[in-house]
Design an enzyme around this catalytic site. Sequence first.
Site, PDB file in Angstrom:
ATOM      1  N   SER A 142       0.868  -1.189   0.000  1.00 18.01           N
ATOM      2  CA  SER A 142       0.000   0.000   0.000  1.00 18.01           C
ATOM      3  C   SER A 142       0.899   1.232   0.000  1.00 18.01           C
ATOM      4  O   SER A 142       2.080   1.145   0.383  1.00 18.01           O
ATOM      5  CB  SER A 142      -0.842  -0.009   1.284  1.00 18.01           C
ATOM      6  OG  SER A 142      -1.485   1.226   1.476  1.00 18.01           O
ATOM      7  N   TYR A 155      -2.321  -1.277  10.398  1.00 24.29           N
ATOM      8  CA  TYR A 155      -2.250  -1.394   8.934  1.00 24.29           C
ATOM      9  C   TYR A 155      -0.908  -0.874   8.410  1.00 24.29           C
ATOM     10  O   TYR A 155      -0.231  -1.534   7.609  1.00 24.29           O
ATOM     11  CB  TYR A 155      -3.411  -0.600   8.327  1.00 24.29           C
ATOM     12  CG  TYR A 155      -3.606  -0.768   6.840  1.00 24.29           C
ATOM     13  CD1 TYR A 155      -4.385  -1.804   6.329  1.00 24.29           C
ATOM     14  CD2 TYR A 155      -3.035   0.128   5.932  1.00 24.29           C
ATOM     15  CE1 TYR A 155      -4.582  -1.947   4.962  1.00 24.29           C
ATOM     16  CE2 TYR A 155      -3.228   0.002   4.569  1.00 24.29           C
ATOM     17  CZ  TYR A 155      -4.007  -1.042   4.083  1.00 24.29           C
ATOM     18  OH  TYR A 155      -4.195  -1.173   2.720  1.00 24.29           O
TER      19      TYR A 155
HETATM   20  P1  NAD Z   1     -11.524  -5.960  -0.082  1.00 17.66           P
HETATM   21  O1  NAD Z   1     -12.115  -5.841   1.284  1.00 17.66           O
HETATM   22  O2  NAD Z   1     -12.371  -5.682  -1.260  1.00 17.66           O
HETATM   23  O3  NAD Z   1     -10.877  -7.380  -0.280  1.00 17.66           O
HETATM   24  C1  NAD Z   1     -10.158  -8.013   0.737  1.00 17.66           C
HETATM   25  C2  NAD Z   1     -10.113  -9.479   0.408  1.00 17.66           C
HETATM   26  O4  NAD Z   1      -9.460 -10.150   1.487  1.00 17.66           O
HETATM   27  C3  NAD Z   1     -11.510 -10.084   0.285  1.00 17.66           C
HETATM   28  O5  NAD Z   1     -11.519 -11.008  -0.772  1.00 17.66           O
HETATM   29  C4  NAD Z   1     -11.700 -10.786   1.621  1.00 17.66           C
HETATM   30  O6  NAD Z   1     -12.567 -11.888   1.524  1.00 17.66           O
HETATM   31  C5  NAD Z   1     -10.277 -11.222   1.895  1.00 17.66           C
HETATM   32  N1  NAD Z   1     -10.030 -11.538   3.285  1.00 17.66           N
HETATM   33  C6  NAD Z   1     -10.268 -10.769   4.377  1.00 17.66           C
HETATM   34  N2  NAD Z   1      -9.954 -11.467   5.492  1.00 17.66           N
HETATM   35  C7  NAD Z   1      -9.506 -12.670   5.083  1.00 17.66           C
HETATM   36  C8  NAD Z   1      -9.054 -13.832   5.744  1.00 17.66           C
HETATM   37  N3  NAD Z   1      -9.006 -13.890   7.084  1.00 17.66           N
HETATM   38  N4  NAD Z   1      -8.691 -14.894   5.010  1.00 17.66           N
HETATM   39  C9  NAD Z   1      -8.765 -14.868   3.661  1.00 17.66           C
HETATM   40  N5  NAD Z   1      -9.179 -13.795   2.974  1.00 17.66           N
HETATM   41  C10 NAD Z   1      -9.554 -12.724   3.676  1.00 17.66           C
HETATM   42  O7  NAD Z   1     -10.228  -5.039  -0.057  1.00 17.66           O
HETATM   43  P2  NAD Z   1      -9.280  -4.499  -1.217  1.00 17.66           P
HETATM   44  O8  NAD Z   1      -9.378  -3.022  -1.196  1.00 17.66           O
HETATM   45  O9  NAD Z   1      -9.501  -5.224  -2.478  1.00 17.66           O
HETATM   46  O10 NAD Z   1      -7.860  -4.850  -0.594  1.00 17.66           O
HETATM   47  C11 NAD Z   1      -7.025  -5.863  -1.101  1.00 17.66           C
HETATM   48  C12 NAD Z   1      -5.600  -5.589  -0.688  1.00 17.66           C
HETATM   49  O11 NAD Z   1      -5.176  -4.344  -1.254  1.00 17.66           O
HETATM   50  C13 NAD Z   1      -5.412  -5.448   0.818  1.00 17.66           C
HETATM   51  O12 NAD Z   1      -4.199  -6.040   1.213  1.00 17.66           O
HETATM   52  C14 NAD Z   1      -5.350  -3.954   1.023  1.00 17.66           C
HETATM   53  O13 NAD Z   1      -4.642  -3.607   2.170  1.00 17.66           O
HETATM   54  C15 NAD Z   1      -4.645  -3.528  -0.249  1.00 17.66           C
HETATM   55  N6  NAD Z   1      -4.839  -2.113  -0.590  1.00 17.66           N
HETATM   56  C16 NAD Z   1      -6.081  -1.646  -0.874  1.00 17.66           C
HETATM   57  C17 NAD Z   1      -6.211  -0.299  -1.196  1.00 17.66           C
HETATM   58  C18 NAD Z   1      -7.534   0.295  -1.537  1.00 17.66           C
HETATM   59  O14 NAD Z   1      -7.612   1.515  -1.646  1.00 17.66           O
HETATM   60  N7  NAD Z   1      -8.568  -0.470  -1.736  1.00 17.66           N
HETATM   61  C19 NAD Z   1      -5.094   0.528  -1.212  1.00 17.66           C
HETATM   62  C20 NAD Z   1      -3.851   0.006  -0.910  1.00 17.66           C
HETATM   63  C21 NAD Z   1      -3.742  -1.332  -0.615  1.00 17.66           C
END
Ligand code: NAD
Length: 260
Positions: A142, A155
Amino acid sequence: MKKVKTAVITGSNSGIGLGIAHALAAEGHNVVINSFTERDEDHALAEEISSKHGNRTVYVKADMSKGDECRSLVEKAAEEFGAVDILVNNAGIQHVAAIEEFPVDAWDRVIAINMNSAFHTTAVALLIMRENNWGRVVNIASAHGLTASPYKSAYVTAKHGVVGMTKVVALETAEDPITCNAICPGYVLTPLVEAQIPDTMEKYGMDRDTVVREVLLERQPSKQFATVEQIGGTVVFLCSDHAAQITGTTISVDGGWTAL
Ligand code: NAD
């Protein structure tokens, strides 16, 4: 990269992980999608990806907060497809609270899912990748792996940890045809970000549009969300032959956030 590879993407029944699954499936690769649930919809999602892209996609339930399940996810993928060539550590959750009030169980869960899971999956996947003499590990960190924001201590700690682990894995595999890199997205409009909007609206007494522009995208100079397709495309690039000498580094997809 012409040969069909097998990719495991943790936390991929939603958001960025699902976008990455589509991008790798579109390249013809076998894909293992994952979450901690075991619902008909999860398996239906795998079928939907397979029928859209003509590849093989399966859903494997494994809870990324548990080390043994992280490890067995990679083992099950190898049993199903005979290899694990691409590992995308994507599963992640958020919890927002001042550090003095940060619940201990929330801290432990964020660290376990966002950071420790990548240790467990990578440890098993590298054994398989070394055997097959090829591998790509892509960690979805991130902008918060490179910078900080208040109230996101777990985080930010986990994501900085993932960036550090990325460098170590790259050094330990430097002489092998295996690379390890981290993608550092800025804000991408996914369920994880959507879930932060109501609390932020309440906290600052703002409407949704103002929260999006002035709070969420405050530090994203482009004033646009990154898209799951852009993150998926970056993973595909890192898995390509063009990226064979890119290892141990971060690629920001953040509309200029970390240039500030
Ligand atoms: P999201 O909530 O849409 O997806 C998260 C995924 O992780 C889901 O598929 C959920 O089922 C899964 N998950 C959660 N807990 C779990 C567990 N215990 N076991 C297995 N799977 C689990 O979130 P996202 O925004 O798509 O985030 C995905 C990644 O990208 C994360 O690591 C997040 O930190 C990172 N990220 C997101 C953003 C953003 O702006 N959305 C920015 C930077 C980084």
